[in-house]
Design a protein around this motif. Structure first.
Motif, PDB file in Angstrom:
ATOM      1  N   ASN A 165      15.320   1.379  12.516  1.00  0.00           N
ATOM      2  CA  ASN A 165      15.213   1.952  13.699  1.00  0.00           C
ATOM      3  C   ASN A 165      16.457   2.080  14.493  1.00  0.00           C
ATOM      4  OD1 ASN A 165      13.948   1.875  16.564  1.00  0.00           O
ATOM      5  ND2 ASN A 165      12.374   2.422  15.072  1.00  0.00           N
TER       6      ASN A 165
ATOM      7  N   GLY B   5       1.644   1.562  15.605  1.00  0.00           N
ATOM      8  CA  GLY B   5       1.102   0.099  14.999  1.00  0.00           C
ATOM      9  C   GLY B   5      -0.381   0.289  14.979  1.00  0.00           C
TER      10      GLY B   5
ATOM     11  N   LEU C 284      -4.595   0.694   7.454  1.00  0.00           N
ATOM     12  CA  LEU C 284      -4.764  -0.532   6.642  1.00  0.00           C
ATOM     13  C   LEU C 284      -5.910  -1.154   6.253  1.00  0.00           C
ATOM     14  CD1 LEU C 284      -0.985  -1.868   7.313  1.00  0.00           C
ATOM     15  CD2 LEU C 284      -1.723  -0.906   5.028  1.00  0.00           C
TER      16      LEU C 284
ATOM     17  N   GLY D  47      10.316   1.864   9.800  1.00  0.00           N
ATOM     18  CA  GLY D  47       9.159   2.150  10.595  1.00  0.00           C
ATOM     19  C   GLY D  47       7.859   1.279  10.257  1.00  0.00           C
ATOM     20  N   VAL D  48       7.590   0.640   9.299  1.00  0.00           N
ATOM     21  CA  VAL D  48       6.283   0.010   8.795  1.00  0.00           C
ATOM     22  C   VAL D  48       6.615  -1.523   8.535  1.00  0.00           C
ATOM     23  CG1 VAL D  48       4.361  -0.118   7.217  1.00  0.00           C
ATOM     24  CG2 VAL D  48       5.518   2.195   8.004  1.00  0.00           C
ATOM     25  N   ASN D  49       7.316  -1.911   7.321  1.00  0.00           N
ATOM     26  CA  ASN D  49       7.548  -3.405   7.110  1.00  0.00           C
ATOM     27  C   ASN D  49       8.551  -4.126   7.796  1.00  0.00           C
ATOM     28  OD1 ASN D  49       5.642  -3.331   4.596  1.00  0.00           O
ATOM     29  ND2 ASN D  49       6.676  -1.554   4.432  1.00  0.00           N
TER      30      ASN D  49
ATOM     31  N   LEU E 232       2.615  -0.507  -1.545  1.00  0.00           N
ATOM     32  CA  LEU E 232       2.975  -0.883  -0.137  1.00  0.00           C
ATOM     33  C   LEU E 232       3.052   0.483   0.580  1.00  0.00           C
ATOM     34  CD1 LEU E 232       4.058  -3.428   1.292  1.00  0.00           C
ATOM     35  CD2 LEU E 232       6.294  -2.412   0.711  1.00  0.00           C
ATOM     36  N   LEU E 233       2.796   0.420   1.749  1.00  0.00           N
ATOM     37  CA  LEU E 233       3.172   1.601   2.554  1.00  0.00           C
ATOM     38  C   LEU E 233       4.383   1.247   3.174  1.00  0.00           C
ATOM     39  CD1 LEU E 233      -0.225   1.838   2.512  1.00  0.00           C
ATOM     40  CD2 LEU E 233      -0.058   2.443   5.075  1.00  0.00           C
TER      41      LEU E 233
ATOM     42  N   SER F 143      -2.487  -0.228  11.515  1.00  0.00           N
ATOM     43  CA  SER F 143      -3.437  -1.097  11.474  1.00  0.00           C
ATOM     44  C   SER F 143      -4.835  -0.659  10.749  1.00  0.00           C
ATOM     45  CB  SER F 143      -3.658  -1.849  12.505  1.00  0.00           C
ATOM     46  OG  SER F 143      -2.603  -2.626  13.064  1.00  0.00           O
TER      47      SER F 143
ATOM     48  N   ARG G 261      -6.122   2.702   1.467  1.00  0.00           N
ATOM     49  CA  ARG G 261      -5.117   2.086   0.626  1.00  0.00           C
ATOM     50  C   ARG G 261      -5.198   2.492  -0.672  1.00  0.00           C
ATOM     51  NH1 ARG G 261      -5.593  -3.910   3.568  1.00  0.00           N
ATOM     52  NH2 ARG G 261      -4.819  -4.589   1.476  1.00  0.00           N
TER      53      ARG G 261
HETATM   54  N1  COD Z   1       1.393  -1.674   2.899  1.00  0.00           N
HETATM   55  C1  COD Z   1       0.060  -1.957   2.196  1.00  0.00           C
HETATM   56  N2  COD Z   1      -0.658  -3.021   2.817  1.00  0.00           N
HETATM   57  C2  COD Z   1      -0.113  -3.677   3.863  1.00  0.00           C
HETATM   58  C3  COD Z   1       1.084  -3.485   4.729  1.00  0.00           C
HETATM   59  C4  COD Z   1       1.703  -2.368   4.037  1.00  0.00           C
HETATM   60  N3  COD Z   1       3.140  -2.020   4.596  1.00  0.00           N
HETATM   61  N4  COD Z   1       1.145  -4.253   5.555  1.00  0.00           N
HETATM   62  C5  COD Z   1      -0.301  -5.008   5.753  1.00  0.00           C
HETATM   63  N5  COD Z   1      -0.663  -4.773   4.473  1.00  0.00           N
HETATM   64  C6  COD Z   1      -2.177  -5.148   4.452  1.00  0.00           C
HETATM   65  C7  COD Z   1      -2.077  -6.820   4.096  1.00  0.00           C
HETATM   66  O1  COD Z   1      -1.760  -7.054   2.757  1.00  0.00           O
HETATM   67  C8  COD Z   1      -3.387  -7.191   4.601  1.00  0.00           C
HETATM   68  O2  COD Z   1      -4.245  -6.847   3.823  1.00  0.00           O
HETATM   69  C9  COD Z   1      -3.636  -5.835   5.509  1.00  0.00           C
HETATM   70  O3  COD Z   1      -3.019  -4.873   5.425  1.00  0.00           O
HETATM   71  C10 COD Z   1      -3.461  -6.662   7.189  1.00  0.00           C
HETATM   72  O4  COD Z   1      -2.248  -7.087   7.068  1.00  0.00           O
HETATM   73  P1  COD Z   1      -1.501  -7.490   8.602  1.00  0.00           P
HETATM   74  O5  COD Z   1      -2.348  -8.421   9.337  1.00  0.00           O
HETATM   75  O6  COD Z   1      -0.296  -7.971   8.183  1.00  0.00           O
HETATM   76  O7  COD Z   1      -1.498  -6.048   9.174  1.00  0.00           O
HETATM   77  P2  COD Z   1      -1.195  -5.577  10.583  1.00  0.00           P
HETATM   78  O8  COD Z   1      -2.277  -4.549  11.066  1.00  0.00           O
HETATM   79  O9  COD Z   1      -1.283  -6.700  11.442  1.00  0.00           O
HETATM   80  O10 COD Z   1       0.220  -5.086  10.598  1.00  0.00           O
HETATM   81  C11 COD Z   1       0.618  -4.088   9.671  1.00  0.00           C
HETATM   82  C12 COD Z   1       1.548  -3.213  10.551  1.00  0.00           C
HETATM   83  C13 COD Z   1       2.010  -2.145   9.563  1.00  0.00           C
HETATM   84  C14 COD Z   1       0.854  -2.821  11.693  1.00  0.00           C
HETATM   85  C15 COD Z   1       2.861  -4.035  11.097  1.00  0.00           C
HETATM   86  O11 COD Z   1       3.448  -4.194   9.977  1.00  0.00           O
HETATM   87  C16 COD Z   1       3.562  -3.409  11.954  1.00  0.00           C
HETATM   88  O12 COD Z   1       3.339  -3.379  13.100  1.00  0.00           O
HETATM   89  N6  COD Z   1       4.657  -2.713  11.706  1.00  0.00           N
HETATM   90  C17 COD Z   1       5.505  -2.075  12.562  1.00  0.00           C
HETATM   91  C18 COD Z   1       4.937  -0.651  12.896  1.00  0.00           C
HETATM   92  C19 COD Z   1       5.589  -0.041  14.207  1.00  0.00           C
HETATM   93  O13 COD Z   1       5.135  -0.463  15.304  1.00  0.00           O
HETATM   94  N7  COD Z   1       6.455   0.836  13.833  1.00  0.00           N
HETATM   95  C20 COD Z   1       7.181   1.272  14.960  1.00  0.00           C
HETATM   96  C21 COD Z   1       8.604   0.894  15.080  1.00  0.00           C
HETATM   97  S1  COD Z   1       9.286   2.624  14.979  1.00  0.00           S
END
Ligand code: COD
Length: 302
Positions: free
Chosen positions: A251, A104, A111, A144-146, A122-123, A108, A118
């Motif tokens: 997951n 995470g 991103l 894993g991500v979204n 979308l990632l 973060s 970026r």
């Molecule tokens: N792709 C592109 N841009 C993104 C994405 C994405 N998937 N997610 C957020 N953004 C952009 C947003 O538009 C914004 O501009 C900026 O990034 C911050 O967005 P937040 O505040 O939502 O970002 P975070 O840092 O709070 O969260 C993003 C994570 C990917 C960290 C969050 O979605 C997350 O924790 N996902 C699960 C990750 C994890 O722990 N995986 C392990 C399980 S196996």
């Protein structure tokens, strides 16, 4: 020719490598062993970032040769993450890999706009699974991500996965949009999302793939189950890519495959300037190695 398993993936990575890989947090013997093995196989040039003394101690304790590996000292995870993200943002490495740092926190940081990683895409996470009884990879996305993707994000998740699978040589992957059942229920959100996405695929929103859903998991991957369910079409029973409704489902499906039936997964996050190799901390070095090979393949075809 399509890459169907990890042996073929390693051979393919050797052909296209070496690529420069920055590893976030190297003071762990499975991480060090994977980096050493990838270096010996010639598909990666690894930069390990983290506590240098910790990395050297682990190497010594586990008798791992550090020859050919570059170590960059950072005293804590925050500095380590900043350093690897900068290396990728500056174009000094081709692949980012998670070592001991948290997924995470790494995502973060990657991103943030300052990271310059970026692309506007979308990632999303794509797992390539070797599943006992299957003669090809089964890909699962996004476990894993979204966390709870919208229909729009699911479309991008699907497009990202199809792109990854194309780059592994599968020309027209069969994509199943998973839900609890293929019988449409207005009460099951995943069914409704899958229906919308199937219709979008029919209208040409996605190229180079056959898409169907909603499909239950058994109907998606078992020809017998598909027959019994009366599910027709090119995807049912033969899916290559499973699009799951949310990160929890993805997951858990992944962990059922790896823990209960001893399948193996190589995992990657795609959609950024460089691929991110995200293997879990519990993964053995063989798994980290094949995940790195997947990252190298994607970097080579970017
Ligand atoms: N792709 C592109 N841009 C993104 C994405 C994405 N998937 N997610 C957020 N953004 C952009 C947003 O538009 C914004 O501009 C900026 O990034 C911050 O967005 P937040 O505040 O939502 O970002 P975070 O840092 O709070 O969260 C993003 C994570 C990917 C960290 C969050 O979605 C997350 O924790 N996902 C699960 C990750 C994890 O722990 N995986 C392990 C399980 S196996």
């Amino acid at each position: 020719m399509a890459i169907r398993n990890f042996d073929e993936l390693l051979i393919a990575a050797q052909k296209v490598g070496p690529k420069r890989v920055a590893i976030a947090g190297g003071a762990e013997h499975e991480v060090l062993m994977a980096a050493q093995e990838a270096t010996k196989l010639g598909f990666a040039e690894c930069v390990l970032v983290g506590d240098e003394r910790g990395m050297r101690e682990k190497a010594e304790k586990h008798n791992i040769d550090l020859q050919g590996l570059r170590l960059l000292h950072e005293k804590d995870d925050k500095g380590t993450i900043r350093r690897v993200v900068n290396l990728a943002g500056e174009g000094l490495v081709d692949v980012l890999m998670k070592g001991t740092v948290s997924t995470g926190k790494l995502l973060s940081a990657a991103l943030s706009r300052e990271a310059r990683l970026r692309t506007g895409q979308l990632l999303s996470h794509v797992g390539a699974f070797e599943v006992p009884g299957y003669d090809r990879f089964i890909f699962i996305t996004d476990g894993g991500v979204n966390i709870k993707p919208t229909v729009d994000q699911k479309l991008q998740i699907m497009i990202n996965a199809v792109d990854v699978v194309h780059r592994l040589g599968v020309k027209e992957p069969r994509v199943a949009l998973l839900a609890a059942t293929e019988l449409l229920s207005p009460h099951i959100p995943a069914c409704l999302d899958a229906l919308a996405l199937s219709k979008m695929a029919e209208q040409g929103w996605i190229e180079g793939a056959q898409v169907d859903g909603p499909l239950a998991l058994d109907t998606a991957v078992s020809p017998e189950a598909a027959k019994l369910a009366g599910a027709k079409g090119p995807v049912a029973g033969q899916a290559d890519i499973l699009v799951v409704p949310d990160v929890d489902t993805g997951n858990m499906v992944a962990k059922v495959i790896t823990f209960f039936v001893r399948g193996r997964m190589a995992g990657i996050v795609t959609g950024a300037k460089v691929p991110f190799v995200i293997s879990s901390r519990a993964d053995l070095h063989e798994i980290k190695l094949v995940s790195m090979a997947l990252g190298v393949m994607l970097a080579a075809s970017a």
